[in-house]
Design an enzyme around this catalytic site. Structure first.
Site, PDB file in Angstrom:
ATOM      1  N   PHE A  66       0.807  -1.225   0.000  1.00 11.13           N
ATOM      2  CA  PHE A  66       0.000   0.000   0.000  1.00 11.13           C
ATOM      3  C   PHE A  66       0.839   1.274   0.000  1.00 11.13           C
ATOM      4  CE2 PHE A  66      -0.050  -2.098   4.168  1.00 11.13           C
ATOM      5  CZ  PHE A  66       0.688  -1.187   4.927  1.00 11.13           C
ATOM      6  N   CYS A  69       1.249   2.969  -3.470  1.00 19.82           N
ATOM      7  CA  CYS A  69       0.106   3.559  -4.177  1.00 19.82           C
ATOM      8  C   CYS A  69      -0.721   4.514  -3.319  1.00 19.82           C
ATOM      9  CB  CYS A  69      -0.776   2.462  -4.754  1.00 19.82           C
ATOM     10  SG  CYS A  69      -1.410   1.285  -3.539  1.00 19.82           S
ATOM     11  N   HIS A  70      -0.431   4.626  -2.047  1.00 21.47           N
ATOM     12  CA  HIS A  70      -1.234   5.475  -1.142  1.00 21.47           C
ATOM     13  C   HIS A  70      -0.288   6.295  -0.292  1.00 21.47           C
ATOM     14  CE1 HIS A  70      -3.936   6.373   2.314  1.00 21.47           C
ATOM     15  NE2 HIS A  70      -4.883   6.303   1.412  1.00 21.47           N
ATOM     16  N   PHE A  71       0.222   7.313  -0.651  1.00 21.44           N
ATOM     17  CA  PHE A  71       0.079   8.094  -1.870  1.00 21.44           C
ATOM     18  C   PHE A  71       1.447   8.217  -2.515  1.00 21.44           C
ATOM     19  CE2 PHE A  71      -3.134   9.621   1.111  1.00 21.44           C
ATOM     20  CZ  PHE A  71      -4.283   9.558   0.351  1.00 21.44           C
ATOM     21  N   VAL A  76       1.558   6.441   3.127  1.00 22.07           N
ATOM     22  CA  VAL A  76       0.923   6.253   4.429  1.00 22.07           C
ATOM     23  C   VAL A  76      -0.023   5.051   4.321  1.00 22.07           C
ATOM     24  CG1 VAL A  76      -0.922   7.918   3.915  1.00 22.07           C
ATOM     25  CG2 VAL A  76      -0.359   7.397   6.291  1.00 22.07           C
TER      26      VAL A  76
END
Length: 171
Positions: A66, A69-71, A76
């Protein structure tokens, strides 16, 4: 016979494949959606309400899926993944207690985020305190949960509800 009170990552994967509690019963998601690496302790009694407790951990690594892709440029952990881990653990508890059926999250009371998980973190600890466990025709767990990063509490959820259902086609 005493129940097993801790579980390794390999054992959690076995649960994710449906091998732990039997076909059609409580099952964890497989990676990447499995949000903890081990269950350090699981008890029928104890915890804040005396109705059982689960403590689980996730090792934070910068390469967790994650973060990429976040962010972009501001990695985070999504708060919903920590919340989902809490539901996963309540469902696991119901299967561990012998409940039959497939787990489904049913809701939560208050959810509060007061911090964040960054790639520089080291260890997430989840603590789930069972408030009520219903093991009749209806199988349901109600719990309060806390999530810490490196010993600092950052997520709190009250009245998490998970049920086990023998039929999910009409859900």
């Amino acid at each position: 016979m005493q129940k097993q009170n801790s579980f390794t990552f390999e054992e959690l994967l076995s649960c994710g494949r449906g091998e732990m509690f039997g076909e059609g019963n409580a099952q964890l998601p497989l990676p990447p959606m499995l949000m903890f690496d081990r269950i350090v302790s699981i008890t029928e009694e104890g915890g804040q309400y005396g109705n059982g407790q689960i403590v689980a951990e996730l090792d934070v690594r910068p390469d967790l899926w994650f973060f990429n892709c976040h962010f972009a440029g501001d990695p985070v952990m999504p708060g919903c993944l920590g919340l989902d881990a809490m539901w996963q653990l309540v469902g696991f508890y119901l299967g561990w207690m012998g409940g039959k059926g497939r787990g489904r999250a049913l809701g939560a009371g208050d959810v509060k985020f007061t911090g964040q998980v960054l790639p520089t973190g080291k260890l997430i600890t989840y603590r789930i305190d069972l408030k009520r466990v219903i093991m009749r025709k209806l199988v349901m767990g109600i719990a309060d949960a806390h999530m810490e990063i490196d010993g600092r509490e950052i997520y709190v959820a009250s009245d998490l509800r998970v049920g086990l259902f023998t039929r999910t086609d009409n859900f």
